[in-house]
Design a protein around this motif. Structure first.
Motif, PDB file in Angstrom:
ATOM      1  N   LEU A   1     -14.761  -7.355  -6.830  1.00 31.49           N
ATOM      2  CA  LEU A   1     -14.623  -5.899  -6.736  1.00 31.49           C
ATOM      3  C   LEU A   1     -13.769  -5.313  -7.855  1.00 31.49           C
ATOM      4  N   SER A   2     -13.142  -6.174  -8.663  1.00 31.94           N
ATOM      5  CA  SER A   2     -12.313  -5.683  -9.765  1.00 31.94           C
ATOM      6  C   SER A   2     -13.198  -5.146 -10.887  1.00 31.94           C
ATOM      7  N   ASP A   3     -12.616  -4.261 -11.702  1.00 30.78           N
ATOM      8  CA  ASP A   3     -13.353  -3.676 -12.826  1.00 30.78           C
ATOM      9  C   ASP A   3     -13.265  -4.553 -14.072  1.00 30.78           C
ATOM     10  N   TYR A   4     -12.108  -5.164 -14.269  1.00 29.05           N
ATOM     11  CA  TYR A   4     -11.895  -6.054 -15.413  1.00 29.05           C
ATOM     12  C   TYR A   4     -11.152  -7.300 -14.926  1.00 29.05           C
TER      13      TYR A   4
ATOM     14  N   SER B   1      -2.460  -8.935  -2.110  1.00 29.06           N
ATOM     15  CA  SER B   1      -2.328  -7.965  -3.192  1.00 29.06           C
ATOM     16  C   SER B   1      -3.660  -7.513  -3.802  1.00 29.06           C
ATOM     17  N   ILE B   2      -4.670  -8.406  -3.901  1.00 27.31           N
ATOM     18  CA  ILE B   2      -5.941  -7.981  -4.498  1.00 27.31           C
ATOM     19  C   ILE B   2      -6.589  -6.893  -3.645  1.00 27.31           C
ATOM     20  N   ALA B   3      -6.649  -7.124  -2.345  1.00 28.03           N
ATOM     21  CA  ALA B   3      -7.285  -6.151  -1.450  1.00 28.03           C
ATOM     22  C   ALA B   3      -6.517  -4.837  -1.432  1.00 28.03           C
ATOM     23  N   VAL B   4      -5.194  -4.917  -1.394  1.00 28.45           N
ATOM     24  CA  VAL B   4      -4.369  -3.704  -1.359  1.00 28.45           C
ATOM     25  C   VAL B   4      -4.524  -2.922  -2.661  1.00 28.45           C
TER      26      VAL B   4
ATOM     27  N   LEU C   1       0.833  -1.202   0.000  1.00 26.40           N
ATOM     28  CA  LEU C   1       0.000   0.000   0.000  1.00 26.40           C
ATOM     29  C   LEU C   1       0.869   1.255   0.000  1.00 26.40           C
ATOM     30  N   TYR C   2       1.921   1.236   0.798  1.00 26.69           N
ATOM     31  CA  TYR C   2       2.858   2.377   0.848  1.00 26.69           C
ATOM     32  C   TYR C   2       3.464   2.629  -0.531  1.00 26.69           C
TER      33      TYR C   2
END
Length: 400
Positions: free
Chosen positions: A120-123, A69-72, A46-47
């Protein structure tokens, strides 16, 4: 094998940001270690993502690993107002289930996590039609199939470059050193596979040369590797030679890295083959495609944890017009066309018979091995940039 290819390092459009591994976390119960590792990686990622220039898209390539990684990436996308693209190559929870079992709490949590944040992803991109269907049926995620394609530097290696590579490897690895042969001239330099005339500079393939077989493994479990070593064993391939079969000696190169590489190297040393040499070299990133483009046959030992992904190693081999023998799993037919660009085997006995058939009277330019290579040449593998432009750019509405 750790350093990216020089084309990646030299690209003005790619910026590599390394993420440090905190080794001090390897204390206490394994579950606690795992939780701490996920938390630390979440902060690190995230940083990093919040310090880059505002992106239009965040592409999470080659999921898994998707935790965290997906959530971040989703949180960073919210912050930047960016679209999130997830590139599904497999499921993390199916990989975890190999060591923990399907009903382990961690596996169930990982499945819930991938299902939730994947939506929650767009593509979404995926590597097989089988995975595209599974994502929709089980996760209600709509994805587009984007098959892995080889980079442009995966191609057949010219004989001159083959010789240079063999001479380089011969400095450190016995199987590449010259064997008994009649040199084309007293000033010739040679490897096990090639000779260069000292006066003319011409390179020719050595008479009676061994066949070069290449495979790859993650060096984590013995089961897949044993399929290859069993096929080569005194009970199979070596027995065929002893019985008078017109088969060549073999140099078997096994690439890859993993935690048990040294352990299995020790086991390999004790196999005591007479006509087979097994080599596990460390390769620079630039040398790996050159070796694939120089080999006679590839062997794929990849077994999919989900049955829905395809081995990238075979994609690279096909880019080099290298025929393949691959171990069977559910959707492998989407890549390896049996008896057209390679062969599919189910056990070591079947692999041994395939090696016998393919290498009979080697290096004749007739037979299955050559026809597979010709089929790969004719089919001309679509390259990664072509596939991206054709499938992904229209998805994003880009005209570039």
């Amino acid at each position: 094998e750790n350093r990216p290819h020089r084309d990646v390092l030299r690209s003005e459009n790619i910026r590599l940001v390394p993420v440090a591994e905190l080794r001090g976390l390897r204390v206490g119960p394994k579950l606690l270690q795992y939780v701490l590792k996920v938390l630390v990686q979440s902060v690190q990622l995230l940083y990093t993502l919040l310090r880059i220039e505002q992106p239009s898209y965040i592409l999470l390539q080659q999921n898994p690993p998707g935790l965290p990684s997906i959530a971040v990436a989703w949180v960073a996308g919210l912050f930047w107002g960016s679209k999130l693209i997830v590139d599904w190559h497999n499921y993390g929870y199916t990989i975890m289930s190999l060591s923990h079992g399907r009903n382990h709490p961690l596996v169930l949590i990982a499945k819930w996590y991938e299902k939730l944040f994947g939506r929650l992803s767009d593509y979404n991109l995926c590597v097989t039609d089988a995975m595209r269907k599974d994502l929709w049926v089980n996760f209600k995620i709509k994805a587009v199939t984007l098959y892995d394609k080889p980079a442009s530097y995966f191609k057949e290696t010219p004989l001159d470059l083959q010789h240079n590579l063999y001479m380089k490897l011969a400095k450190d690895y016995e199987p590449f050193k010259p064997r008994y042969y009649r040199a084309v001239s007293p000033s010739a330099e040679g490897s096990a596979f090639t000779q260069r005339d000292g006066k003319s500079g011409n390179v020719v393939k050595t008479r009676g040369r061994p066949a070069l077989l290449i495979s790859s493994t993650s060096w984590t479990a013995p089961s897949c590797l044993s399929a290859l070593t069993s096929a080569l064993s005194p009970a199979d391939y070596e027995r065929f030679i002893k019985e008078g079969a017109k088969l060549p000696a073999l140099v078997c190169v096994i690439t890859g890295k993993g935690p048990l590489k040294d352990y299995y190297n020790g086991l390999i040393q004790n196999l005591h083959f007479k006509h087979i040499q097994i080599c596990t070299p460390w390769l620079e990133a630039e040398d790996y495609p050159l070796l694939l483009g120089s080999a006679d046959l590839g062997v794929c030992l990849h077994k999919s944890s989900s049955g829905l992904d395809l081995p990238m190693k075979v994609v690279d081999m096909f880019g080099c017009c290298l025929p393949v023998c691959a171990i069977h799993f559910e959707c492998l037919h989407e890549l390896v066309k049996h008896d057209e660009n390679g062969l599919i085997f189910r056990d070591s006995k079947e692999l041994a018979e395939q090696l016998k058939m393919l290498f009979w009277e080697f290096p004749t330019l007739e037979g299955k091995l050559q026809s597979f290579r010709e089929n790969l040449r004719v089919s001309r593998q679509q390259r990664w940039d072509e596939s991206w432009d054709q499938i992904v750019l229209p998805l994003l509405g880009s005209k570039q």
